[in-house]
Write an enzyme that holds these catalytic residues in place. Sequence first.
Site, short mmCIF file in Angstrom:
data_model
loop_
_atom_site.label_atom_id
_atom_site.label_comp_id
_atom_site.label_asym_id
_atom_site.label_seq_id
_atom_site.Cartn_x
_atom_site.Cartn_y
_atom_site.Cartn_z
N GLU A 1 -1.69 -37.77 34.85
CA GLU A 1 -2.84 -37.19 35.56
C GLU A 1 -2.79 -35.66 35.48
OE1 GLU A 1 -3.98 -40.14 39.09
OE2 GLU A 1 -1.81 -39.78 38.92
N ALA B 1 4.54 -39.06 40.38
CA ALA B 1 4.83 -38.57 41.72
C ALA B 1 6.24 -39.03 42.07
CB ALA B 1 3.83 -39.16 42.70
N GLY C 1 1.35 -39.77 37.91
CA GLY C 1 0.92 -38.40 38.21
C GLY C 1 1.21 -37.45 37.07
#
Length: 713
Positions: A110, A63, A107
């Site tokens: 992910e 992120a 992220g």
Amino acid sequence: MNEFVRLTINDGVAVITIDNPPVNALGAGVPEGIAAAIDRAEQDRPVSSIVLNGAGRTFVAGADIKQLEDQAHGRGPGAPNLHGLLKQIEDCSKPVVMAIHGTALGGGLELAMAGHYRVAAPDAQAGQPEVNLGIIPGAEGTQRLPRLVGLAAALEMCVSGKPIRAPEALRLGLFDRIIDGDWLSGAVTFAREMAARGGPHPRTRGRNEKLGTTESNAELLAHGREQARKTRRNMLAPLAVIDALEAAVTLPFEEGCRREREIVETCLASGQAKALIHAFFAERAAARIPGISKDTRTYNIRRAAIIGSGTMGGGIAMAFANAGIAVLIKDADQAALDRGLATVRNNYETSVNKGRFSKETMDQRMALIHPQLTYDGFENVDLIIEAVFENLALKKQVFAEIDRIAKRECILATNTSTLDIDQIAAGTSRPQMVIGTHFFSPAHVMRLLEIVRGAATASEVIAAALALAKQLRKAGVVVGNCRGFVGNRMMLPYMREAQFLLEEGATPMQVDQALVDFGMAMGIFAVGDMGGLDLAWRVRQEYKYLEKPGVRVPLVLEKLFEMGRWGQKTGAGWHRYDEDRKPIPDSKVEALIEAVAKQAGIPGRTISDDEIIERCIYIMINEGARILDEGHALRAGDIDTVYLAGYGFPAYRGGPMWYAGAVGLKKIYEKIMDFHRQHGELWEPAPLLKRLAEEGNTFASLDASKEVLAVRS
Ligand code: T1G
């Protein structure tokens, strides 16, 4: 598709490319661009499969931490919610293949785990480093990772925050294939294979075969928590991530995700997250020097040479060899050289025995280190680092010699930790090429590199030193040429205050324990014993001329030195040491301290751990404020990076200057005024600290205002 995401169709395979330099962070607009591309590819009938990859040097490094920082400080919307996108990818009717090169972190991993398949370049890395930012994975990573690699590996990855390499990821089942050579076209071929094989394609959220049993998981979770408390002392996020992983093996997927989201919110609101995110950006900001830009001409360091094969010289040589840079190492006599290289070899063998790298790697690195007794070859190197005994006359003699031998564009650096760079440079014909490169012992381990700019040091040379720090995977911080530079200059009053506390009634172990409980990697007296009290005594003699009549000085160190108690090297110093080199209290020292204090008329009293922390840490903050005021550090964040990367200050407190802001400068200033009244001029508040406290500002807001000014200039 949008400015961050491109879609191209390659003979039935939709190739979606994320292009958000420098690391394809999932900032605002990126998830939206991916969602639109997936949608388009799914609708497009000729398309049979999808490949997602990152442009530039890496897949996705997570992120956007800038947005997380805003969220943590309650400014702005924060990081985008990825849950919708992850479900869209996982539920896509066509196989989605994640093509990973560089890093898939946070992220980014992910996102990759929501894909049906993951293929990677051989040197790719994958990890969940969120705990290093004081948070936990917040895009279902704690729920998907154990489903792919099992709970044990997920615990290790999430609690350590360390990335794993592609071969390990393949072994664990995180990656489905490693592709040599052109990894992107290999991914396209793989995608075609999967489309041809037909669905259903594995959806990670539905894969429960690796989620273990209640009994085995209970054991793993208990061991994980024990490890987290031991290896990540006082940190909240490593324990919080285990709670989320526990949810993954005890709750259905959606409920586990809800639990993860709750835990992320709690972590993000914590002081530790703010401090660790600050530390992340502070280390990177340290590389930004006014007047030096990406266009500044610089010197590439391809070959180096070191003078002195002692503890520092040998460690520096290893740091270069570890980075693949060939290095000559010279010493005055064969015996010294043999001792130095034996230590280097021993260090490498220890790492091989611990499984950190192979014997083959060790041999490759040793082959890059060339010991010698002459200056042969020094005329060809790009950088010479002097690491001889800490004596000005000796260093000036060495610099005169290398000034005669080295090529004009060779950088001449000194590893001095205390001496004046300008005096050393003055003895050469090229002071503009002279710089301080202050490594920390052990130099092949400690991440900090204090880059000391002299009055004449050229910008190109500073730029080269910063680039070298990156090459050596060190945190390079540019500091001014003042006594002790930044790190040691703040360390001196810290050590002094700690010794005063002994004379007033504390014991060495009480002080050290309070500092360790505060989060310091080691107590100040254990640090002294490790460095050698003979060295501390010598530095004290070197600076005796600065001691003012009538101003208090510590009394016990001299006695220990005279008694031959020089620390670990003599088996005893402030503490004595057991066979595992563990410090244990020494009643002889405690009695000596009491006697010396009595003789000096210093009354003993009970000292609280709070006072120990206030006096040891606030005196550093005060000195840090002076350093900033004098311009010997560009940013308070630089001082924080120095203490986090070189002095074992707890990262979850952000560094001494960030910690000051967390406590509140007003409170700290008032306490320092108290100490000033009690203990006199050594506690004179720094003018900058006084000003910021009265304005209600922090060192971080000062940095931010400077950043704005720098951007404007
Ligand atoms: N967000 C924003 N900026 C980033 C960034 C990120 N994730 N990663 C790097 N940068 C910037 C960095 O500030 C620097 O900027 C430039 O990129 C180069 O970085 C939902 C919530 C990837 C291994 O923790 O570890 O995902 O100074 O100098 O040495 O669960 O950067 O040039 O202006 O470090 O080659 C998790 C953080 C986020 C990875 C590359 N991800 N990054 O190292 O370059 S939380 C991370 C790194 C998350 C999810 C959660 C390293 C790197 P500037 P650099 P490098």
